[in-house]
Design a protein around this motif. Structure first.
Motif, PDB file in Angstrom:
ATOM      1  N   UNK A  61      82.249  11.066  35.160  1.00 11.59           N
ATOM      2  CA  UNK A  61      80.749  10.617  35.168  1.00 11.59           C
ATOM      3  C   UNK A  61      79.562  11.461  35.186  1.00 11.59           C
ATOM      4  N   UNK A  62      79.838  12.685  35.714  1.00 13.57           N
ATOM      5  CA  UNK A  62      78.830  13.603  35.623  1.00 13.57           C
ATOM      6  C   UNK A  62      78.732  14.353  34.181  1.00 13.57           C
ATOM      7  N   UNK A  63      79.825  14.479  33.664  1.00 19.13           N
ATOM      8  CA  UNK A  63      79.787  14.799  32.038  1.00 19.13           C
ATOM      9  C   UNK A  63      78.993  13.975  31.356  1.00 19.13           C
ATOM     10  N   UNK A  64      79.278  12.491  31.366  1.00 16.30           N
ATOM     11  CA  UNK A  64      78.888  11.591  30.518  1.00 16.30           C
ATOM     12  C   UNK A  64      77.045  11.457  30.879  1.00 16.30           C
ATOM     13  N   UNK A  65      76.812  11.821  32.200  1.00 18.37           N
ATOM     14  CA  UNK A  65      75.389  11.614  32.490  1.00 18.37           C
ATOM     15  C   UNK A  65      74.697  12.943  31.651  1.00 18.37           C
ATOM     16  N   UNK A  66      75.445  13.935  31.792  1.00 22.22           N
ATOM     17  CA  UNK A  66      75.027  15.155  31.069  1.00 22.22           C
ATOM     18  C   UNK A  66      74.592  14.947  29.410  1.00 22.22           C
ATOM     19  N   UNK A  67      75.569  14.372  28.908  1.00 21.48           N
ATOM     20  CA  UNK A  67      75.603  14.139  27.339  1.00 21.48           C
ATOM     21  C   UNK A  67      74.265  13.039  27.184  1.00 21.48           C
ATOM     22  N   UNK A  68      74.397  12.043  27.997  1.00 19.13           N
ATOM     23  CA  UNK A  68      73.332  10.932  28.061  1.00 19.13           C
ATOM     24  C   UNK A  68      71.610  11.782  27.931  1.00 19.13           C
ATOM     25  N   UNK A  69      71.563  12.619  29.065  1.00 16.64           N
ATOM     26  CA  UNK A  69      70.492  13.213  29.215  1.00 16.64           C
ATOM     27  C   UNK A  69      69.901  14.147  28.413  1.00 16.64           C
ATOM     28  N   UNK A  70      71.159  14.772  27.647  1.00 19.52           N
ATOM     29  CA  UNK A  70      71.050  15.997  26.445  1.00 19.52           C
ATOM     30  C   UNK A  70      70.127  14.861  25.585  1.00 19.52           C
TER      31      UNK A  70
END
Length: 412
Positions: free
Chosen positions: A198-207
């Motif tokens: 979930x954290x990694x996917x949020x990182x990708x989204x906000x990048x």
């Protein structure tokens, strides 16, 4: 007085299920406040720490942000979690210390000042009416958490950030998976690796958001973060994403917990509900009491930078302390009848927003949202009762109710 043993009371801090059982939690915290207000907790799978349970000690540690720093251990996780977070390099505001914290906090500060809140209030009031209208249209029964409380503040903070409405549901899921990663109903998976997705996917989204806002700046908080500069330099990718992360998650989950926990308290204390409806001028005080009562943020950690003493207990440089906010907010030395829900409580020196330089950036917004929601709901609420057993999230960090079945009547 201290206890340098892992007794049963002190184990509540590392037991997510304890926060889902408020009677058990507060019985343990009451014992610790009385017998071991500074207690050593050493249990398997966790790096050891001191648990701080008295209001005065929490305030003193929060004030002395040079002696007690947020880094390197700002929140309680397992030893494996400590290592994983260090390796990932997450650096939200809660991970930072001055002077970097002060500079980075300033990026979003103007968006949460009184002038900005006044401008935002019209939209917040509109959303409050929309969600109370939805309650009316549901026919007098709903799971208040799932159908109302999680969505109202989510819409507010996502609109402030500039996130498209089509992605609101995704952001809610990410937040619940992050803060509910100890709860079998909410967590992404059984392993640390699965939960970290979930954290990694949020990182990708906000990048992607960062790239978009830098190429095409807009009039929203996401653009302010993406294009911010510290000492003439743009934020690093990790610091930019981390800023989005703290706003997009804590910016709504804590408020939804307070709104739902506040409604449970009113439903279970009908005399206080009637009092508030008959004296609506008490609402600002009632909002503070809801925040104290729920205390959505359960703890933050600090690390001593030199040898020191807390309540007569020696704490060595490098040792961590856990600040127990639910305990501080039930401290008998500060609050008269702390286990009584009192919508007129005044003064109410709760520590639910923290204290000192790390005082919650979004506190004014949270207060406004809670006030707006209840300003809309209370004049229209004719009756309310629980329609089932409330259920709390299993967590050791941020949480509150995950289900609140209610039965009610509302006017138009």
């Amino acid at each position: 007085m201290s206890v340098r043993i892992a007794d049963e009371a002190a184990k509540v801090f590392v037991d997510p299920t304890a926060y889902a059982d408020e009677a058990r939690l507060h019985a343990a915290l009451r014992r610790l406040r009385a017998d071991a207000p500074v207690s050593w907790v050493e249990v398997p799978d966790y790096n050891p720490f001191w648990a701080i349970t008295k209001h005065a000690d929490i305030m003193a540690i929060e004030r002395d942000n040079l002696l007690f720093t947020n880094s390197p251990r700002p929140v309680l996780t397992t030893a494996e979690g400590d290592a994983q977070h260090a390796a990932m390099g997450v650096r939200t505001l809660i991970h930072m210390d001055d002077p970097q914290h002060r500079k980075v906090r300033a990026i979003g500060a103007d968006w949460f000042r009184p002038k900005a809140m006044r401008a935002l209030k019209v939209r917040v009031d509109e959303l409050a009416k929309e969600f109370v209208d939805q309650m009316r249209d549901r026919g007098g029964e709903c799971d208040f958490v799932r159908e109302v409380a999680v969505n109202f503040p989510l819409y507010v903070i996502m609109s402030l950030l500039g996130i498209p409405e089509s992605d609101f549901g995704r952001m809610l899921t990410y937040t619940q998976e992050l803060f509910g990663n100890d709860d079998t109903e909410l967590q992404r998976g059984a392993t640390m690796e699965e939960r970290g997705m979930a954290l990694l996917e949020m990182f990708t989204y906000f990048n992607d958001i960062t790239a978009s806002r830098r190429a095409h700046p807009t009039e929203d908080l996401a653009s302010a973060i993406a294009n911010a500069r510290i000492d003439g330099e743009p934020l690093s990718d990790i610091d930019t994403v981390s800023y989005y992360l703290i706003v997009a998650t804590a910016g709504h989950d804590t408020t939804s917990a307070t709104i739902s926990g506040g409604l449970q308290a009113l439903a279970e204390n009908q005399d206080q509900l009637r009092r508030l409806q008959q004296s609506p001028e008490l609402l600002p005080l009632a909002v503070e009491e809801m925040i104290r009562w729920v205390t959505p943020v359960k703890e933050f950690m600090r690390t001593a930078q030199q040898d020191t003493i807390v309540r007569g207990v020696p704490i060595a440089a490098g040792e961590s302390v856990l600040l127990s906010y639910p305990s501080g907010n039930r401290d008998e030395d500060v609050f008269a009848d702390p286990f009584v829900f009192d919508v007129g409580r005044d003064p109410n020196k709760h520590v639910a927003f923290g204290y000192g330089v790390h005082f919650c950036l979004g506190a004014a917004l949270a207060r406004m949202e809670i006030n707006s929601f209840y300003s809309e709901l209370l004049p229209r609420l004719r009756s309310i009762e629980l329609a089932g057993a409330p259920q709390h999230t299993a967590t050791v960090f941020v949480g509150g109710l995950k289900h609140l079945p209610i039965r009610y009547t509302l006017s138009d």
